[in-house]
Motif scaffolding. Structure first.
Motif, short mmCIF file in Angstrom:
data_model
loop_
_atom_site.label_atom_id
_atom_site.label_comp_id
_atom_site.label_asym_id
_atom_site.label_seq_id
_atom_site.Cartn_x
_atom_site.Cartn_y
_atom_site.Cartn_z
N UNK A 10 0.79 -1.13 0.01
CA UNK A 10 0.26 0.33 0.18
C UNK A 10 1.01 1.54 -0.25
N UNK A 11 2.37 1.37 0.46
CA UNK A 11 3.09 2.16 0.17
C UNK A 11 4.03 2.43 -0.89
N UNK A 12 3.48 1.81 -2.26
CA UNK A 12 3.04 2.60 -3.39
C UNK A 12 2.13 2.01 -4.22
N UNK A 13 1.58 1.90 -3.43
CA UNK A 13 0.27 1.28 -4.75
C UNK A 13 -1.15 3.29 -3.91
N UNK A 14 -0.83 3.49 -4.57
CA UNK A 14 -2.05 4.60 -4.67
C UNK A 14 -3.46 3.81 -4.41
N UNK A 15 -3.68 2.83 -4.99
CA UNK A 15 -5.61 2.32 -5.59
C UNK A 15 -5.10 1.39 -4.34
N UNK A 16 -4.17 0.47 -4.02
CA UNK A 16 -3.72 0.12 -3.16
C UNK A 16 -4.86 0.36 -1.20
N UNK A 17 -3.72 1.58 -1.55
CA UNK A 17 -3.84 2.46 0.07
C UNK A 17 -5.32 3.15 0.34
N UNK A 18 -6.04 3.72 -1.08
CA UNK A 18 -7.13 4.28 -0.96
C UNK A 18 -7.87 3.22 -0.86
#
Length: 155
Positions: A10-18
């Protein structure tokens, strides 16, 4: 066939983080698993066709010159992608969930993934989340054959 390598971070994947942030605020009740499934289908899609995903990953690989892809960037995802995402989200918001893979070995001795699903438990009921055969619905296997197929005894 190009096989993808999936990055789950999630730290490098904005879609996953969101998506994770959205799941963290879902009300904690027996509907929470359904709400997570709905969010997954909005992001990855409701595809069950291997050819659609294969065409996507081939196009992606040519465009970016890599077969490494962030989970949030997967489109036309298959049951393995959705099950991995479901497991990741559940783990990160404290919900019980496991992932089960059914594999076979072909004539060339390659491992072939046949099917992937999740097992959850709600009110002491062992349930299945199957993105391939049941469109991400939560089902309760009732007969012995179905319980054995889905490996209900794992939870």
């Amino acid at each position: 066939q190009t096989r993808e390598i999936i990055i789950i971070n999630q730290n490098i994947d904005p879609i996953l983080s969101s998506l994770l942030k959205e799941c963290e605020i879902i009300e904690r009740n027996n509907e929470i698993y359904k709400r997570i499934i709905e969010k997954i289908l909005k992001v990855i899609g409701n595809n069950k066709d291997d050819n659609k995903f294969n065409n996507f990953i081939i196009s992606y690989s040519k465009k970016y010159n890599t077969n490494i892809i962030k989970l949030g960037n997967v489109r036309f995802g298959l049951d393995r992608h959705k099950s991995i995402l479901f497991k990741y989200l559940c783990d990160n918001i404290g919900l019980n969930c496991c992932i089960v893979r059914k594999n076979t070995i072909n004539n060339e001795e390659f491992i072939i993934e046949d099917h992937c699903w999740n097992l959850i438990q709600i009110d002491n009921n062992k349930l299945v989340v199957d993105f391939r055969f049941y469109n991400g619905n939560i089902i309760e296997p009732l007969d012995n054959f179905t319980k054995e197929y889905y490996k209900i005894n794992l939870i």
